[in-house]
Design a protein around this motif. Structure first.
Motif, PDB file in Angstrom:
ATOM      1  N   ALA A 269       0.856  -1.188   0.000  1.00 62.68           N
ATOM      2  CA  ALA A 269       0.000   0.000   0.000  1.00 62.68           C
ATOM      3  C   ALA A 269       0.889   1.233   0.000  1.00 62.68           C
ATOM      4  CB  ALA A 269      -0.917  -0.001   1.224  1.00 62.68           C
ATOM      5  N   THR A 270       0.383   2.309  -0.559  1.00 68.63           N
ATOM      6  CA  THR A 270       1.189   3.499  -0.814  1.00 68.63           C
ATOM      7  C   THR A 270       1.852   4.047   0.442  1.00 68.63           C
ATOM      8  OG1 THR A 270      -0.228   4.055  -2.686  1.00 68.63           O
ATOM      9  CG2 THR A 270       1.126   5.821  -1.789  1.00 68.63           C
ATOM     10  N   GLN A 271       1.106   4.165   1.541  1.00 75.65           N
ATOM     11  CA  GLN A 271       1.674   4.802   2.726  1.00 75.65           C
ATOM     12  C   GLN A 271       2.855   4.025   3.289  1.00 75.65           C
ATOM     13  OE1 GLN A 271      -2.108   3.893   4.930  1.00 75.65           O
ATOM     14  NE2 GLN A 271      -0.715   3.921   6.687  1.00 75.65           N
ATOM     15  N   PRO A 291       8.928  10.781  14.085  1.00 70.42           N
ATOM     16  CA  PRO A 291       7.710  10.609  14.892  1.00 70.42           C
ATOM     17  C   PRO A 291       6.615  11.617  14.571  1.00 70.42           C
ATOM     18  CG  PRO A 291       9.502  11.515  16.213  1.00 70.42           C
ATOM     19  CD  PRO A 291      10.106  11.081  14.924  1.00 70.42           C
ATOM     20  N   THR A 292       6.984  12.788  14.079  1.00 74.47           N
ATOM     21  CA  THR A 292       5.954  13.789  13.768  1.00 74.47           C
ATOM     22  C   THR A 292       5.467  13.688  12.326  1.00 74.47           C
ATOM     23  OG1 THR A 292       7.623  15.440  13.132  1.00 74.47           O
ATOM     24  CG2 THR A 292       6.926  15.390  15.454  1.00 74.47           C
ATOM     25  N   MET A 293       6.168  12.922  11.502  1.00 71.79           N
ATOM     26  CA  MET A 293       5.788  12.829  10.088  1.00 71.79           C
ATOM     27  C   MET A 293       5.146  11.495   9.721  1.00 71.79           C
ATOM     28  SD  MET A 293       8.798  14.862   7.995  1.00 71.79           S
ATOM     29  CE  MET A 293      10.241  14.115   8.744  1.00 71.79           C
ATOM     30  N   TRP A 294       5.523  10.428  10.413  1.00 70.23           N
ATOM     31  CA  TRP A 294       4.938   9.125  10.093  1.00 70.23           C
ATOM     32  C   TRP A 294       3.468   9.083  10.514  1.00 70.23           C
ATOM     33  CZ3 TRP A 294       5.225   5.017   7.231  1.00 70.23           C
ATOM     34  CH2 TRP A 294       4.434   3.903   7.546  1.00 70.23           C
ATOM     35  N   GLN A 295       2.621   8.590   9.622  1.00 67.00           N
ATOM     36  CA  GLN A 295       1.192   8.484   9.885  1.00 67.00           C
ATOM     37  C   GLN A 295       0.780   7.011   9.894  1.00 67.00           C
ATOM     38  OE1 GLN A 295      -1.162  11.408  10.123  1.00 67.00           O
ATOM     39  NE2 GLN A 295       0.882  12.140  10.674  1.00 67.00           N
ATOM     40  N   ASN A 296       0.180   6.572  10.989  1.00 67.42           N
ATOM     41  CA  ASN A 296      -0.339   5.211  11.063  1.00 67.42           C
ATOM     42  C   ASN A 296      -1.734   5.136  10.454  1.00 67.42           C
ATOM     43  OD1 ASN A 296       1.649   3.471  12.390  1.00 67.42           O
ATOM     44  ND2 ASN A 296       1.446   4.901  14.115  1.00 67.42           N
ATOM     45  N   ASP A 297      -2.241   3.918  10.331  1.00 59.43           N
ATOM     46  CA  ASP A 297      -3.536   3.728   9.672  1.00 59.43           C
ATOM     47  C   ASP A 297      -4.660   4.496  10.343  1.00 59.43           C
ATOM     48  OD1 ASP A 297      -3.116   1.952   7.411  1.00 59.43           O
ATOM     49  OD2 ASP A 297      -2.513   0.450   8.869  1.00 59.43           O
ATOM     50  N   GLU A 298      -4.633   4.568  11.660  1.00 57.38           N
ATOM     51  CA  GLU A 298      -5.755   5.192  12.361  1.00 57.38           C
ATOM     52  C   GLU A 298      -5.618   6.712  12.462  1.00 57.38           C
ATOM     53  OE1 GLU A 298      -4.204   4.678  16.980  1.00 57.38           O
ATOM     54  OE2 GLU A 298      -5.837   3.425  16.230  1.00 57.38           O
ATOM     55  N   MET A 461       9.014  -5.369  10.828  1.00 66.11           N
ATOM     56  CA  MET A 461       9.433  -3.960  10.842  1.00 66.11           C
ATOM     57  C   MET A 461       8.259  -3.031  10.538  1.00 66.11           C
ATOM     58  SD  MET A 461      12.530  -3.896  11.824  1.00 66.11           S
ATOM     59  CE  MET A 461      13.186  -2.292  11.381  1.00 66.11           C
ATOM     60  N   LEU A 462       7.108  -3.384  11.131  1.00 68.16           N
ATOM     61  CA  LEU A 462       5.908  -2.564  11.006  1.00 68.16           C
ATOM     62  C   LEU A 462       5.560  -1.971  12.366  1.00 68.16           C
ATOM     63  CD1 LEU A 462       3.720  -4.933   8.791  1.00 68.16           C
ATOM     64  CD2 LEU A 462       4.818  -2.803   8.059  1.00 68.16           C
ATOM     65  N   PRO A 463       4.998  -0.764  12.391  1.00 70.91           N
ATOM     66  CA  PRO A 463       4.603  -0.161  13.672  1.00 70.91           C
ATOM     67  C   PRO A 463       3.504  -0.977  14.347  1.00 70.91           C
ATOM     68  CG  PRO A 463       4.653   1.481  11.909  1.00 70.91           C
ATOM     69  CD  PRO A 463       4.763   0.137  11.253  1.00 70.91           C
ATOM     70  N   LYS A 464       3.467  -0.877  15.643  1.00 69.22           N
ATOM     71  CA  LYS A 464       2.439  -1.563  16.426  1.00 69.22           C
ATOM     72  C   LYS A 464       1.595  -0.489  17.106  1.00 69.22           C
ATOM     73  CE  LYS A 464       3.654  -5.172  18.858  1.00 69.22           C
ATOM     74  NZ  LYS A 464       4.158  -6.036  19.975  1.00 69.22           N
ATOM     75  N   LEU A 465       0.324  -0.407  16.707  1.00 65.54           N
ATOM     76  CA  LEU A 465      -0.535   0.640  17.248  1.00 65.54           C
ATOM     77  C   LEU A 465      -0.842   0.417  18.720  1.00 65.54           C
ATOM     78  CD1 LEU A 465      -3.107   1.209  14.355  1.00 65.54           C
ATOM     79  CD2 LEU A 465      -1.034   2.487  14.885  1.00 65.54           C
TER      80      LEU A 465
END
Length: 517
Positions: A269-271, A291-298, A461-465
């Motif tokens: 996916a693009t993001q 941390p201020t630029m990365w956007q998670n799914d939610e 290597m994916l973020p964990k919400l």
């Protein structure tokens, strides 16, 4: 099969009786006339599959007769026969859209070969192509059962796309159906391959294929050699088969230096994938570094708002020197034209990055708009629509300009897309993301056989919400549907093009370098 009918116009037709008898014995019906006027009159009264015209006849010349016959029926192939070998005559004939050109004296077998080429070419090509695929079908079938490497999977996918494009030219629905089944089986085995190996690739990148975060390092930075600007053009959501249909047009203006592929990271996916390309980092690394630029799914808002900043940091971090670059995201035709008007100002940059979002928008429009859905009803139509857009796009105009300036260009994408057909039920909480090919959330409930589940996102290597968050990815041509309003969503999303999951089409994607001719 009905006899092939031929009209032959020559003022010395009596001298050609041996040729005509030879053709009659081969099953062709030949009607003869001795001048251009009679040829035109006869052509008006009867249907012919092929026309032979002598160039030098009394009255209308061969070329004049050709023009009148073309005005009656432009689709009938016409062969000009002449004693004259002057170059200007050949150029006139070619300019008049002649189908073939023979110099007297002609041998009967030469005539026969011309007839077969022009009237039976489609049948002969169909037979040869079908036979060749049938032989390759068995080889591919046996290959799919092997323990393939990531490069061997690339080779399999390229072979499948080759046959898909070849069989598309034929009127043989049976062969195309066989290929479709074989491609589906290939995706089944490919998904198993990814499930077995993906997390190992993350742990041991030295054994992994080139993927999104390594793309600049391997395909861009080595080309920043000070010998003029490099244009890196990313066409969002461009599949390998779509690249193959636009490549011949691009190659008219550029020399193809390297045609390669790489693997998109998950989610496709693009993001995730595109941000990874521009930053040179995996999503978890991006979350920590930016941390201020990365956007998670939610998170609300755009997910690719900082691509230019990612590129700048990537260049500085890896090259360890200043690199003059530009970044442009093209979302509509006016922005494309505006870039073309100012492109001369970019020639002193080492790197110019251009993101074209049209194919991605086309994919989404096909889901949301009935008219686009009908125009791109299947993979072949989707390719055709992509080709039509490209031929009339500002991007093509940009490439022609760059070719005239002897500029090197890298064309790639961030991920592909697949036409989904099989709904897969899933249940998640209200914060679960909306993508149809992957889900991130807590307490996800699904059919384990239909998904690739990554329980600990950090392993990929994916973020964990949240502490209990996990990822699940749809495989092959399935898509996630909630049990609530199940039928409504199936009717709306079935046969649409989606991305985010695991398939050959989404993960194995083109990266191509063009140089000046």
């Amino acid at each position: 099969m009905q006899d092939t009918t031929i009209l032959w116009a020559d003022d010395e037709i009596d001298l050609l009786k041996p040729h005509i008898l030879f053709l009659n014995e081969k099953g062709y019906k030949v009607t003869t006339v001795t001048n251009g006027n009679d040829a035109v009159d006869t052509f008006k009264q009867h249907y012919f599959d092929l026309v032979f015209l002598d160039e030098n006849m009394p009255g209308l010349t061969g070329l004049e007769t050709l023009q009148q016959i073309k005005n009656i029926n432009n689709d009938v192939p016409i062969v000009l026969i002449t004693k004259n070998e002057e170059e200007y005559l050949m150029e006139d004939a070619i300019g008049s859209k002649i189908d073939d050109y023979l110099i007297k004296p002609v041998h009967p077998k030469q005539i026969l070969l011309t007839i077969k080429k022009l009237t039976e070419n489609k049948r002969l090509v169909t037979e040869k192509t079908t036979m060749a695929y049938q032989m390759d079908f068995r080889t591919l079938g046996m290959t799919l059962n092997d323990n393939l490497s990531h490069q061997e999977w690339v080779d399999v996918y390229k072979k499948l796309i080759y046959w898909e494009l070849e069989l598309e030219k034929l009127e043989d629905a049976g062969m195309h159906e066989i290929l479709t089944l074989q491609k589906a089986e290939a995706n089944v085995q490919f998904c198993k391959f990814v499930e077995r190996n993906y997390l190992n690739w993350i742990k041991n990148p030295e054994f992994a294929p080139t993927s999104s975060p390594q793309l600049f390092k391997k395909k861009v930075f080595p080309k920043l050699d000070g010998n003029g600007p490099l244009f890196f053009i990313l066409i969002d959501n461009l599949r390998y088969d779509q690249f193959k249909v636009i490549n011949p047009i691009i190659s008219e203006y550029f020399r193809l230096e390297e045609e390669d592929t790489y693997y998109s990271i998950l989610p496709t996916a693009t993001q995730y994938a595109r941000n990874s390309i521009f930053s040179g980092l995996m999503p978890l690394e991006m979350e920590k570094r930016y941390p201020t630029m990365w956007q998670n799914d939610e998170d609300e808002g755009g997910k690719n708002l900082y691509e230019s900043e990612f590129i700048a940091d990537h260049l500085k971090r890896v090259l360890r020197k200043e690199c003059k670059y530009s970044y442009h995201k093209i979302l509509n035709i006016d922005e494309g034209r505006a870039l073309n008007e100012s492109v001369s100002n970019l020639m002193n940059n080492e790197l110019n990055v251009v993101v074209y979002n049209f194919v991605d928008m086309l994919s989404h429009a096909r889901t949301d708009m009935q008219m686009i859905r009908e125009l791109a009803s299947d993979d072949a139509a989707y390719r055709s629509l992509t080709l039509s857009w490209f031929e009339h796009s500002p991007l093509f105009d940009l490439l022609k300009f760059l070719a005239s300036k002897q500029v090197r260009v890298v064309i790639t994408t961030d991920h592909g897309t697949i036409r989904v057909k099989n709904p897969s039920k899933i249940v998640g909480d209200r914060n679960t993301n909306t993508n149809l090919r992957y889900k991130q959330g807590k307490n996800l409930n699904y059919n384990a056989k239909e998904v690739f589940h990554i329980r600990n996102p950090h392993d990929a290597m994916l973020p964990k919400l949240h502490l209990s968050s996990s990822f699940v990815f749809a495989k092959e041509d399935s898509y996630f549907v909630y049990p609530n309003n199940y039928n409504h969503f199936v009717n709306f999303y079935n046969e649409t093009f989606q991305h985010g999951g695991i398939s050959l089409e989404e993960m194995i994607i083109p990266v191509v370098t063009y140089g000046p001719k």
